[in-house]
Enzyme design. Structure first.
Site, PDB file in Angstrom:
ATOM      1  N   LEU A 271       0.810  -1.046  -0.051  1.00 30.56           N
ATOM      2  CA  LEU A 271      -0.163   0.171  -0.093  1.00 30.56           C
ATOM      3  C   LEU A 271       0.845   1.198  -0.033  1.00 30.56           C
ATOM      4  CD1 LEU A 271      -2.814  -0.968   2.822  1.00 30.56           C
ATOM      5  CD2 LEU A 271      -3.138  -0.422   0.421  1.00 30.56           C
ATOM      6  N   ASP A 272       0.555   2.028  -0.886  1.00 34.96           N
ATOM      7  CA  ASP A 272       1.602   3.396  -0.837  1.00 34.96           C
ATOM      8  C   ASP A 272       1.476   3.950   0.612  1.00 34.96           C
ATOM      9  OD1 ASP A 272      -0.312   5.480  -0.956  1.00 34.96           O
ATOM     10  OD2 ASP A 272      -0.697   5.006  -3.051  1.00 34.96           O
ATOM     11  N   LYS A 273       2.635   4.826   0.819  1.00 33.45           N
ATOM     12  CA  LYS A 273       2.966   5.622   1.805  1.00 33.45           C
ATOM     13  C   LYS A 273       1.675   6.331   2.440  1.00 33.45           C
ATOM     14  CE  LYS A 273       6.277   8.062   4.416  1.00 33.45           C
ATOM     15  NZ  LYS A 273       7.634   9.004   4.341  1.00 33.45           N
TER      16      LYS A 273
END
Length: 231
Positions: A98-100
């Site tokens: 999951l992106d930051k």
């Protein structure tokens, strides 16, 4: 057992990564370099770059409700990496990303054999996301998102069309989307195509596994029934 399966099941890395390491001449069995497809014998000594690989005693499967700001990497040098955040006493790694800025359901495990099963695009495992955007949603936006969108794919260095998917409006600024793909920043890129900016992105389901009431920043071990469902 095939060598790549043994190394991945130890939690060292994925089978795909093992094959790369074998090609690079970094894997030995009983002190000798081996080739792809090697089948192990009982008692073989396996090393990767001189590091002994040992069979793990127990499989670990963790569900985390990832908060924004945590990076999905096992690299220790990255500030607020997901491994330090969970702080589990045994070696684990995240399954996918999951992106930051995003939050929600992500799995961590020491079972490398499950990675390909969950991440291969052709398996078409569904994932649900709740998305909030910066302007009022229209019926045309929902229909266009569901039909498929041309977005940039950095891996292919060009545009690709996303697969048709289910999109359901929740309120004026929020919708639920069900994907069977995992393209880089896919939902954010899809929304941007129609001049919408994502302000919150939360994954709430992977296959039959739902985030449920797990609080942001909390994690728990999967039940045996949940593990069986994943596999």
């Amino acid at each position: 057992m095939r060598l790549n399966q043994f190394i991945s099941s130890s939690g060292f890395c994925s089978r795909r990564k093992v094959d790369v390491l074998i090609k690079e001449g970094k894997v030995t069995v009983n002190g000798e370099l081996i080739s792809l497809g090697h089948v192990m014998n009982e008692g073989d000594r396996v090393e990767v770059d001189g590091q002994l690989i040992e069979a793990k005693e127990n499989d670990i499967y963790i569900m985390l409700n990832k908060p924004p700001g945590v990076t999905c990497t096992a690299a220790k040098g990255i500030e607020r990496n997901i491994i330090d955040f969970v702080n589990y006493p045994e070696r684990i790694f995240p399954v996918g990303r999951l992106d930051k800025q995003s939050e929600g359901l992500i799995l961590l495990t020491n079972d490398g054999s499950i990675v390909n099963e969950l991440l291969k695009e052709e398996n078409e495992h569904e994932k649900d996301y709740i998305v909030t955007v910066d302007q009022k949603i229209t019926a045309a936006f929902i229909e266009d998102m569901a039909r498929g969108v041309d977005i940039y794919n950095p891996r292919k260095k060009g545009n690709v069309r996303t697969k048709p998917c289910r999109v359901v409006q929740i309120d004026d600024y929020c919708f639920k989307i069900t994907l069977s793909q995992g393209l880089n920043r896919q939902i954010r890129r899809m929304c941007r195509r129609f001049q919408f900016t994502v302000t919150r992105l939360q994954r709430v389901r992977i296959k039959e596994l739902a985030l449920g009431a797990l609080a942001v920043g909390q994690w728990r071990l999967l039940t045996q029934d949940e593990i069986t469902g994943l596999k």
